[in-house]
Design a protein around this motif. Structure first.
Motif, PDB file in Angstrom:
ATOM      1  N   GLU A 152      24.630 -29.179  26.261  1.00  0.00           N
ATOM      2  CA  GLU A 152      24.352 -27.518  26.151  1.00  0.00           C
ATOM      3  C   GLU A 152      25.280 -27.068  25.021  1.00  0.00           C
ATOM      4  OE1 GLU A 152      25.261 -26.026  30.087  1.00  0.00           O
ATOM      5  OE2 GLU A 152      23.211 -26.849  30.880  1.00  0.00           O
ATOM      6  N   ARG A 153      26.603 -27.742  24.924  1.00  0.00           N
ATOM      7  CA  ARG A 153      27.556 -27.274  23.716  1.00  0.00           C
ATOM      8  C   ARG A 153      27.205 -27.496  22.678  1.00  0.00           C
ATOM      9  NH1 ARG A 153      31.991 -29.541  25.473  1.00  0.00           N
ATOM     10  NH2 ARG A 153      32.311 -27.629  27.008  1.00  0.00           N
ATOM     11  N   ALA A 154      26.426 -28.854  22.575  1.00  0.00           N
ATOM     12  CA  ALA A 154      25.965 -29.175  21.089  1.00  0.00           C
ATOM     13  C   ALA A 154      24.803 -28.276  21.011  1.00  0.00           C
ATOM     14  CB  ALA A 154      25.575 -30.747  21.302  1.00  0.00           C
ATOM     15  N   GLU A 155      23.742 -27.947  21.830  1.00  0.00           N
ATOM     16  CA  GLU A 155      22.876 -27.251  21.568  1.00  0.00           C
ATOM     17  C   GLU A 155      23.122 -25.779  20.977  1.00  0.00           C
ATOM     18  OE1 GLU A 155      20.465 -27.340  25.000  1.00  0.00           O
ATOM     19  OE2 GLU A 155      19.643 -29.561  24.796  1.00  0.00           O
ATOM     20  N   ALA A 156      23.977 -25.390  21.662  1.00  0.00           N
ATOM     21  CA  ALA A 156      24.418 -23.867  21.223  1.00  0.00           C
ATOM     22  C   ALA A 156      25.020 -24.180  19.888  1.00  0.00           C
ATOM     23  CB  ALA A 156      25.420 -23.310  22.236  1.00  0.00           C
ATOM     24  N   ARG A 157      25.836 -25.012  19.540  1.00  0.00           N
ATOM     25  CA  ARG A 157      26.396 -25.335  18.125  1.00  0.00           C
ATOM     26  C   ARG A 157      25.136 -25.254  17.152  1.00  0.00           C
ATOM     27  NH1 ARG A 157      31.664 -28.869  19.913  1.00  0.00           N
ATOM     28  NH2 ARG A 157      32.956 -27.230  20.766  1.00  0.00           N
ATOM     29  N   ASP A 158      24.221 -26.159  17.466  1.00  0.00           N
ATOM     30  CA  ASP A 158      23.099 -26.284  16.331  1.00  0.00           C
ATOM     31  C   ASP A 158      22.565 -24.729  16.239  1.00  0.00           C
ATOM     32  OD1 ASP A 158      23.551 -28.967  16.347  1.00  0.00           O
ATOM     33  OD2 ASP A 158      21.904 -29.316  17.651  1.00  0.00           O
ATOM     34  N   ARG A 159      22.339 -24.012  17.459  1.00  0.00           N
ATOM     35  CA  ARG A 159      21.666 -22.585  17.016  1.00  0.00           C
ATOM     36  C   ARG A 159      22.738 -21.821  16.115  1.00  0.00           C
ATOM     37  NH1 ARG A 159      20.045 -21.371  23.345  1.00  0.00           N
ATOM     38  NH2 ARG A 159      18.864 -22.855  23.799  1.00  0.00           N
ATOM     39  N   LEU A 160      24.120 -21.772  16.548  1.00  0.00           N
ATOM     40  CA  LEU A 160      25.211 -21.115  15.800  1.00  0.00           C
ATOM     41  C   LEU A 160      25.024 -21.309  14.545  1.00  0.00           C
ATOM     42  CD1 LEU A 160      27.628 -21.005  18.561  1.00  0.00           C
ATOM     43  CD2 LEU A 160      26.705 -18.926  17.800  1.00  0.00           C
ATOM     44  N   SER A 164      23.381 -16.910   9.085  1.00  0.00           N
ATOM     45  CA  SER A 164      23.832 -16.524   7.840  1.00  0.00           C
ATOM     46  C   SER A 164      25.262 -16.441   7.975  1.00  0.00           C
ATOM     47  CB  SER A 164      23.128 -15.462   7.070  1.00  0.00           C
ATOM     48  OG  SER A 164      23.411 -14.405   7.785  1.00  0.00           O
ATOM     49  N   ARG A 165      26.062 -16.302   6.839  1.00  0.00           N
ATOM     50  CA  ARG A 165      27.393 -16.102   6.842  1.00  0.00           C
ATOM     51  C   ARG A 165      27.607 -14.590   7.621  1.00  0.00           C
ATOM     52  NH1 ARG A 165      32.268 -17.861   5.523  1.00  0.00           N
ATOM     53  NH2 ARG A 165      33.875 -16.342   5.138  1.00  0.00           N
ATOM     54  N   ARG A 166      26.851 -13.630   7.074  1.00  0.00           N
ATOM     55  CA  ARG A 166      27.012 -12.345   7.398  1.00  0.00           C
ATOM     56  C   ARG A 166      26.817 -12.154   8.898  1.00  0.00           C
ATOM     57  NH1 ARG A 166      27.789  -7.192   5.221  1.00  0.00           N
ATOM     58  NH2 ARG A 166      29.423  -8.508   4.239  1.00  0.00           N
ATOM     59  N   GLU A 167      25.651 -12.809   9.275  1.00  0.00           N
ATOM     60  CA  GLU A 167      25.444 -12.992  10.678  1.00  0.00           C
ATOM     61  C   GLU A 167      26.305 -13.503  11.477  1.00  0.00           C
ATOM     62  OE1 GLU A 167      20.365 -13.286  10.160  1.00  0.00           O
ATOM     63  OE2 GLU A 167      21.738 -15.096  10.340  1.00  0.00           O
ATOM     64  N   SER A 168      27.187 -14.354  11.360  1.00  0.00           N
ATOM     65  CA  SER A 168      28.391 -15.193  11.655  1.00  0.00           C
ATOM     66  C   SER A 168      29.519 -13.859  11.805  1.00  0.00           C
ATOM     67  CB  SER A 168      28.786 -16.348  11.017  1.00  0.00           C
ATOM     68  OG  SER A 168      27.672 -17.432  11.184  1.00  0.00           O
ATOM     69  N   PRO A 224      34.124 -17.617  14.275  1.00  0.00           N
ATOM     70  CA  PRO A 224      33.499 -17.114  13.129  1.00  0.00           C
ATOM     71  C   PRO A 224      34.023 -17.533  11.891  1.00  0.00           C
ATOM     72  CG  PRO A 224      34.950 -15.221  14.294  1.00  0.00           C
ATOM     73  CD  PRO A 224      34.652 -16.533  15.176  1.00  0.00           C
ATOM     74  N   PRO A 225      33.386 -17.296  10.719  1.00  0.00           N
ATOM     75  CA  PRO A 225      34.079 -17.701   9.408  1.00  0.00           C
ATOM     76  C   PRO A 225      35.396 -17.281   9.168  1.00  0.00           C
ATOM     77  CG  PRO A 225      31.784 -17.122   9.180  1.00  0.00           C
ATOM     78  CD  PRO A 225      32.228 -16.675  10.757  1.00  0.00           C
ATOM     79  N   GLY A 226      36.299 -18.136   8.755  1.00  0.00           N
ATOM     80  CA  GLY A 226      37.459 -17.533   8.337  1.00  0.00           C
ATOM     81  C   GLY A 226      38.435 -17.310   9.501  1.00  0.00           C
ATOM     82  N   ALA A 227      37.974 -17.590  10.734  1.00  0.00           N
ATOM     83  CA  ALA A 227      38.911 -17.525  11.873  1.00  0.00           C
ATOM     84  C   ALA A 227      39.767 -18.562  12.030  1.00  0.00           C
ATOM     85  CB  ALA A 227      38.056 -17.237  13.023  1.00  0.00           C
TER      86      ALA A 227
END
Length: 228
Positions: A152-160, A164-168, A224-227
């Motif tokens: 489930e964690r792998a599937e969630a990461r695939d969706r994440l 896009s960068r701004r959405e992240s 998120p990016p940059g965290a």
């Protein structure tokens, strides 16, 4: 006659809570075990800690999952087992899927710190006597739970990863508890723009609310990016 001469195995405690470690070490010594408490706080790396433990050739390691600055104790399970030390995890963690991960790595059993001292000692006695310490059905159930959560964690990461960068970045602000208006002010855009981005996030993550999106990100241990 010294403790080692009695034929009881050497037990090493890897525990960063001093009072708990000292109490358990005393109880083991009263049982006749050759007990040694090793604090993870005295080491600067997991490898240094592992080397120290292996030098004393333990028959059993009682392992806490919280190693303070050294992080997750699960990293020690496989190398300890490979070195022919038996591992029993004693932890404050209540996530049973995490328990299953420990068992899959080779731990004999996982015991909660909220349990009794007698339960810990009884488990050690059974390990020392070469007896089973966990029913096969319970072991299999916990390992299956861990594997399911991993999928489930792998599937969630695939969706994440589809964001896009701004959405992240927007999702990262939602993780901080910010409102749409606060996010809009941060990025100097309109509320409508952020609502459109949130709608895209929900669609890509296949969830129906901001709360669900945040929950999915947390379960995936996503940042998120940059965290940091």
């Amino acid at each position: 006659m010294n403790r080692a001469a009695r034929g009881k195995m050497r037990v090493v405690l890897l525990e960063d809570h001093v009072l708990f470690a000292e109490s358990l070490e005393l109880a083991l010594e009263l049982e006749g075990y050759d007990a040694l408490s090793v604090s993870p706080n005295a080491f600067t790396s997991v490898q240094a800690l592992l080397s120290r433990v292996l030098r004393v050739r333990p028959g059993l390691v009682l392992l806490d999952l919280d190693l303070g600055a050294l992080g997750d104790g699960r990293r020690l399970i496989a190398p300890l087992v490979e070195a022919e030390a038996q591992v029993v995890v004693v932890t404050g963690a209540t996530d049973r899927a995490r328990w299953g991960e420990c068992l899959a790595l080779g731990a004999r059993r996982v015991l909660p710190k909220s349990g009794s001292l007698n339960e810990i000692l009884a488990t050690i006695r059974r390990v020392d006597q070469g007896l089973p310490v966990l029913a096969d059905g319970e072991r299999a159930s916990l390992i299956d739970l861990a594997r399911q959560q991993s999928r489930e964690r792998a599937e969630a990461r695939d969706r994440l990863e589809q964001l896009s960068r701004r959405e992240s970045e927007v999702l990262g602000r939602l993780l901080l508890g910010e409102t749409v208006s606060e996010i809009a002010a941060h990025f100097v855009v309109s509320d409508a723009t952020v609502r459109t981005q949130v709608k895209a996030i929900l669609a890509k993550l296949a969830v129906s609310s901001q709360i669900a999106a945040v929950g999915l990100a947390n379960r995936a241990d996503w940042h998120p990016p940059g965290a940091d």
